[in-house]
Design an enzyme around this catalytic site. Sequence first.
Site, mmCIF file in Angstrom:
data_model
loop_
_atom_site.group_PDB
_atom_site.id
_atom_site.type_symbol
_atom_site.label_atom_id
_atom_site.label_comp_id
_atom_site.label_asym_id
_atom_site.label_seq_id
_atom_site.Cartn_x
_atom_site.Cartn_y
_atom_site.Cartn_z
ATOM 1 N N ASN A 269 0.845 -1.197 0.000
ATOM 2 C CA ASN A 269 0.000 0.000 0.000
ATOM 3 C C ASN A 269 0.879 1.245 0.000
ATOM 4 O OD1 ASN A 269 0.422 0.924 2.856
ATOM 5 N ND2 ASN A 269 -0.371 -1.142 3.236
ATOM 6 N N ASP B 173 -4.772 -6.512 4.869
ATOM 7 C CA ASP B 173 -5.839 -7.353 5.422
ATOM 8 C C ASP B 173 -5.834 -8.759 4.829
ATOM 9 O OD1 ASP B 173 -7.120 -5.554 7.216
ATOM 10 O OD2 ASP B 173 -7.840 -4.433 5.477
ATOM 11 N N LYS C 103 9.687 -16.592 -9.967
ATOM 12 C CA LYS C 103 8.975 -15.448 -10.535
ATOM 13 C C LYS C 103 7.899 -15.953 -11.497
ATOM 14 C CE LYS C 103 9.754 -11.383 -13.374
ATOM 15 N NZ LYS C 103 10.659 -10.715 -14.295
ATOM 16 N N PHE D 177 -5.798 4.015 13.929
ATOM 17 C CA PHE D 177 -5.969 4.976 12.839
ATOM 18 C C PHE D 177 -6.983 4.369 11.873
ATOM 19 C CE2 PHE D 177 -2.940 8.577 12.544
ATOM 20 C CZ PHE D 177 -2.326 8.409 13.775
ATOM 21 N N LYS E 38 -15.033 1.028 13.574
ATOM 22 C CA LYS E 38 -13.759 0.334 13.848
ATOM 23 C C LYS E 38 -13.362 0.485 15.312
ATOM 24 C CE LYS E 38 -11.941 0.597 9.195
ATOM 25 N NZ LYS E 38 -11.143 1.323 8.213
ATOM 26 N N LYS F 40 -12.931 -2.808 17.626
ATOM 27 C CA LYS F 40 -11.580 -3.169 18.092
ATOM 28 C C LYS F 40 -11.328 -2.740 19.538
ATOM 29 C CE LYS F 40 -10.020 -2.788 13.311
ATOM 30 N NZ LYS F 40 -8.885 -3.029 12.415
#
Length: 409
Positions: free
Chosen positions: A208, A277, A287, A321, A335, A339
């Site tokens: 990401n 995730d 490869k 966050f 969230k 959590k």
Amino acid sequence: MFEGKRLVVGITGGIAAYKAADLVSRLSKEGAQVQVILTEAARHFISPLTLATLSRRPVLWDLFSEGHHGVQHIDVAQEADLVVVAPATANIIAKMAVGLADDLLSTVVLATKAPVLVAPAMNVNMYENPVFQQNLHRLQELGFYVIEPESGMLACGMEGKGRLAPVEQILQAAAGILNPRRDLAGKTVLVTAGGTREAIDPVRYIGNRSSGKMGYAMAAVAQERGARVVLITGPTMLPPPPGIEVIGVETTREMQVEVLRYFPKADIVVKAAAVADYRPVSLSTHKLKKTGEKLTVELEPNPDILAELGRLKDRQVLVGFAAETEELLANASHKMEKKKLDMIVANDVTREGAGFGSDTNIVSLLFADGRVVELPRMSKTEVAHRVFDHLVELPAWRSKNHAYGMEEE
Ligand code: PMT
């Protein structure tokens, strides 16, 4: 914040030198004793008379000037509570990075024991030059404070990063260095930063856009406020912050192992990392070859580290966050509840100046009691301060604050 403080303001030769007049003026009005030092090049951009008038004392630039009883550069260096170099050109940064002392300013910087705050400003190509970046990283590794320049239209007509940070931001940083808050002294803060990566084959991965800047800022600020800090980080281009225990990981499961290892000793956990995730079900040992056909990579869920901490927590204060692209507050609040967090920092990562990669962020702080505090765009360092400012006021923190001291390894 500046009353009675002795600051050296070093001004180097860039067009942003004119903004240093405002900096000197604001510092003097706030009660600081400001000794301005100009480089030879800076004198082409701004007049010593302007700065002498604003600082109410003669401006220095000559390493060999007569009329001073004693060794001038050593006296100036020793008397300073803080040295601010603004604007700092690529040249002075290169000199500071290698310890070169060939004029009054570079000699004072080398001779001082005071903290040094550097605000670079230059052309975007110079700023992005890898040699310059290496020098800047070196300064950060050595413990210099750096205020990143802003992006925008530059004096040379080019667009990009290199514009001197706003004077207000330089003042805030200087005030923070001179008046450190120590409200996390004796506490252990565990921070995660950067993005995790999940390998598909030996050369490719799912990743990401996290640069690590937000998490590193949280870690640096926690340390500045007195905490012992453990930083668990995915791969980033950032230099390891001095004095902080840094553990590098790549995958979500590696991060999970390290977070769980340090969790029992932590008083606060800040999960700024962007965690993958999902991971590929199988990892190709070679490869993958291009066939021209469609390729399907099957994914399986990764553990949710923060949700696990929410289940395990006894005394720890948990800060998550939330990186959102829609329904910011509703998603973040969901969230936080799921959590079992004490606070969640929600950022809409589609906004300019927020989220991934930028030096600034625009966040809303959500609390378990339903309160929401919306903050304007500010540097990630300032966001980190605001998060801790609110955290130390939480009932969950205040009630435990006296019961637990630092636990040594
Ligand atoms: O690194 P920068 O370039 O500075 O960018 C900063 C940032 C955008 C990465 C940061 O501000 C941010 O939003 N971090 C959280 C990103 C994220 O993964 O959000 P999330 O909504 O997917 O996850 C919510 C929380 O659960 C996060 O605290 C995350 O660390 C945690 N999580 C998520 C998934 C998972 N499997 N395990 C987790 O612990």
